[in-house]
Design a protein around this motif. Structure first.
Motif, PDB file in Angstrom:
ATOM      1  N   GLN A  71      -5.512   1.393   7.646  1.00  0.00           N
ATOM      2  CA  GLN A  71      -5.051   2.145   7.266  1.00  0.00           C
ATOM      3  C   GLN A  71      -3.748   1.899   6.165  1.00  0.00           C
ATOM      4  N   ILE A  72      -3.195   0.489   6.357  1.00  0.00           N
ATOM      5  CA  ILE A  72      -2.235  -0.408   5.301  1.00  0.00           C
ATOM      6  C   ILE A  72      -3.485  -0.443   4.504  1.00  0.00           C
ATOM      7  N   LYS A  73      -5.029  -1.341   4.513  1.00  0.00           N
ATOM      8  CA  LYS A  73      -5.475  -1.791   3.520  1.00  0.00           C
ATOM      9  C   LYS A  73      -5.733  -0.247   2.611  1.00  0.00           C
ATOM     10  N   LYS A  74      -5.924   0.458   2.977  1.00  0.00           N
ATOM     11  CA  LYS A  74      -6.084   1.836   2.726  1.00  0.00           C
ATOM     12  C   LYS A  74      -4.968   1.871   1.774  1.00  0.00           C
ATOM     13  N   ALA A  75      -3.849   1.694   1.974  1.00  0.00           N
ATOM     14  CA  ALA A  75      -3.086   2.020   1.265  1.00  0.00           C
ATOM     15  C   ALA A  75      -2.209   1.060   0.103  1.00  0.00           C
TER      16      ALA A  75
ATOM     17  N   MET B 176     -15.200  -1.679  -1.684  1.00  0.00           N
ATOM     18  CA  MET B 176     -14.140  -2.606  -1.329  1.00  0.00           C
ATOM     19  C   MET B 176     -13.875  -2.013  -2.899  1.00  0.00           C
ATOM     20  N   THR B 177     -12.103  -2.185  -2.241  1.00  0.00           N
ATOM     21  CA  THR B 177     -11.429  -2.467  -3.728  1.00  0.00           C
ATOM     22  C   THR B 177     -10.440  -3.656  -4.135  1.00  0.00           C
TER      23      THR B 177
ATOM     24  N   GLY C  42     -10.058  -5.730   8.054  1.00  0.00           N
ATOM     25  CA  GLY C  42     -10.171  -6.011   6.486  1.00  0.00           C
ATOM     26  C   GLY C  42      -8.490  -6.497   6.599  1.00  0.00           C
ATOM     27  N   VAL C  43      -8.419  -6.974   7.193  1.00  0.00           N
ATOM     28  CA  VAL C  43      -6.976  -8.144   6.673  1.00  0.00           C
ATOM     29  C   VAL C  43      -8.206  -9.453   6.112  1.00  0.00           C
ATOM     30  N   ASP C  44      -7.531 -10.033   4.810  1.00  0.00           N
ATOM     31  CA  ASP C  44      -7.595 -10.167   3.902  1.00  0.00           C
ATOM     32  C   ASP C  44      -8.062 -12.327   4.193  1.00  0.00           C
ATOM     33  N   THR C  45      -6.259 -12.865   5.034  1.00  0.00           N
ATOM     34  CA  THR C  45      -5.747 -13.809   5.541  1.00  0.00           C
ATOM     35  C   THR C  45      -5.442 -13.456   7.025  1.00  0.00           C
ATOM     36  N   ILE C  46      -5.655 -14.937   8.265  1.00  0.00           N
ATOM     37  CA  ILE C  46      -5.089 -14.591   9.146  1.00  0.00           C
ATOM     38  C   ILE C  46      -4.054 -15.847   8.964  1.00  0.00           C
TER      39      ILE C  46
ATOM     40  N   PRO D 240      -2.878  -9.459  -1.082  1.00  0.00           N
ATOM     41  CA  PRO D 240      -3.701  -9.050  -0.361  1.00  0.00           C
ATOM     42  C   PRO D 240      -3.016  -9.072   1.028  1.00  0.00           C
ATOM     43  N   LEU D 241      -3.876  -9.079   2.491  1.00  0.00           N
ATOM     44  CA  LEU D 241      -3.374  -7.990   3.824  1.00  0.00           C
ATOM     45  C   LEU D 241      -3.073  -9.820   5.077  1.00  0.00           C
TER      46      LEU D 241
END
Length: 354
Positions: A131-135, A1-2, A201-205, A141-142
């Protein structure tokens, strides 16, 4: 994990100290940006843009590339992806916004409503998250999101946005059993949808209850709030990966104390709510997110600066505040006015975190 390079947004959600008040904007990847308009034109239409993970990734990153002071990114998608996946036939009429070909008006259609297959019908959203999480490469955070069951139901029953809600309110008062069936089915769909986003992979919802404020006091406590509570409760049981949550009811300032019972880590505030009074009501229980009137960004830089400072002053010292707009940024906002807001938040808020 990045490893995250900037985790101030997440720290604020956990009410941990930060060097300044973190900030992001609802609808921050949107029509006010010329680069977004160019990508949308390339996609052909809004739905095609949402359903293309490559382009969704591109527009998610656009505001971050333009504004270095943003502390979070939000998945580029739309709340109506869920009812679209439930077979209601979403389309966007030019100049009129979202509409559904098959709104839920008769009992037989309501009883046939089914939870979509997330892995198949909403795969494009989950692929975009990955894809966004990787980019992002750990820049910020996402945020993943969904509409609330009540808000989604308003579109599903009314057949479009921008209505007076008379059709769904008539159902609520005359056939609450039918409305509860829609809400229960949609609650399960939203739970599975957000779970898939978390796994991707989102960091919050965040749950957007955009039309909760259209309900009466008793209506909100029956048709909106309990279903958001079920979603958050189920997600906590389903996910080994514990991530924070944000709940936002537009027009929901009347129900702040009730919202504390839902189990969300943060409450979003619209611009009609005084953030100082809201802080007194919530104490140290949750983080508050908000709450600049988006219309102020259409005015003059000095007016923007003054109002940003007023909100920060009203919240006062300490952690637990994420600066945001009281609703989504408007399409006519000059992009340079966003810079004024972001710079003012970053510079002026530091004194409250010393």
């Amino acid at each position: 994990m990045t490893q995250l390079k900037n985790d101030n947004f997440l720290k604020a959600l956990h009410r941990e100290p930060t060097p300044y008040t973190p900030v992001w904007m609802m609808r921050q990847a949107g029509r006010y940006l010329p680069e977004y308009r160019a990508t949308r034109q390339k996609a052909g239409d809004f739905l095609s843009l949402c359903k293309n993970p490559n382009l969704a990734t591109e527009v998610t990153l656009q505001p971050l590339d333009r504004y270095s002071l943003l502390d979070a990114s939000i998945l580029f998608s739309d709340i109506l992806t869920v009812p679209d996946a439930m077979g209601l036939g979403l389309y966007f009429a030019a100049g009129e916004g979202p509409k559904f070909e098959r709104p839920l008006r008769i009992e037989a259609d309501i009883q046939k409503l089914k939870i979509p297959d997330i892995d198949k019908d909403l795969k494009y959203v989950i692929d975009a998250v990955s894809q966004i999480k990787k980019a992002l490469q750990g820049r910020v955070p996402l945020i993943g999101f969904s509409g609330s069951p009540w808000t989604l139901a308003t579109y599903m029953v009314e057949g479009q946005g921008g209505t007076d809600f008379l059709t769904i309110k008539k159902m609520a008062y005359s056939r609450p059993d039918l409305l509860h069936h829609i809400l229960k089915t949609t609650t399960e769909a939203v739970t599975q949808y957000l779970h898939a986003q978390i796994e991707a992979g989102v960091d919050t919802i965040m749950i957007f209850d955009s039309w909760g404020g259209a309900l009466s006091h008793q209506g909100y406590l029956e048709f909106s709030l309990p279903y958001m509570k079920v979603i958050l409760s189920n997600l906590k049981m389903m996910n080994t990966k514990k991530i924070p949550s944000i709940m936002f009811t537009k027009g929901g300032g009347l129900w702040i104390e009730d919202q504390l019972t839902v189990g969300s880590d943060a409450l979003g505030l619209d611009w009609q709510t005084d953030i100082g009074i809201a802080r007194q009501k919530v104490g140290e229980k949750v983080t508050l997110q908000g709450n600049l009137d988006p219309a102020i960004l259409l005015s003059k830089p000095e007016a923007i600066e003054k109002e940003v400072k007023r909100i920060l002053d009203r919240y006062g010292k300490g952690s637990g505040h994420i600066f945001n707009l009281g609703h989504g940024i408007t399409e006519h906002t000059p992009p340079e006015h966003v810079d004024v807001m972001l710079n003012t938040v970053r510079e002026y808020s530091q004194q409250f975190h010393a």
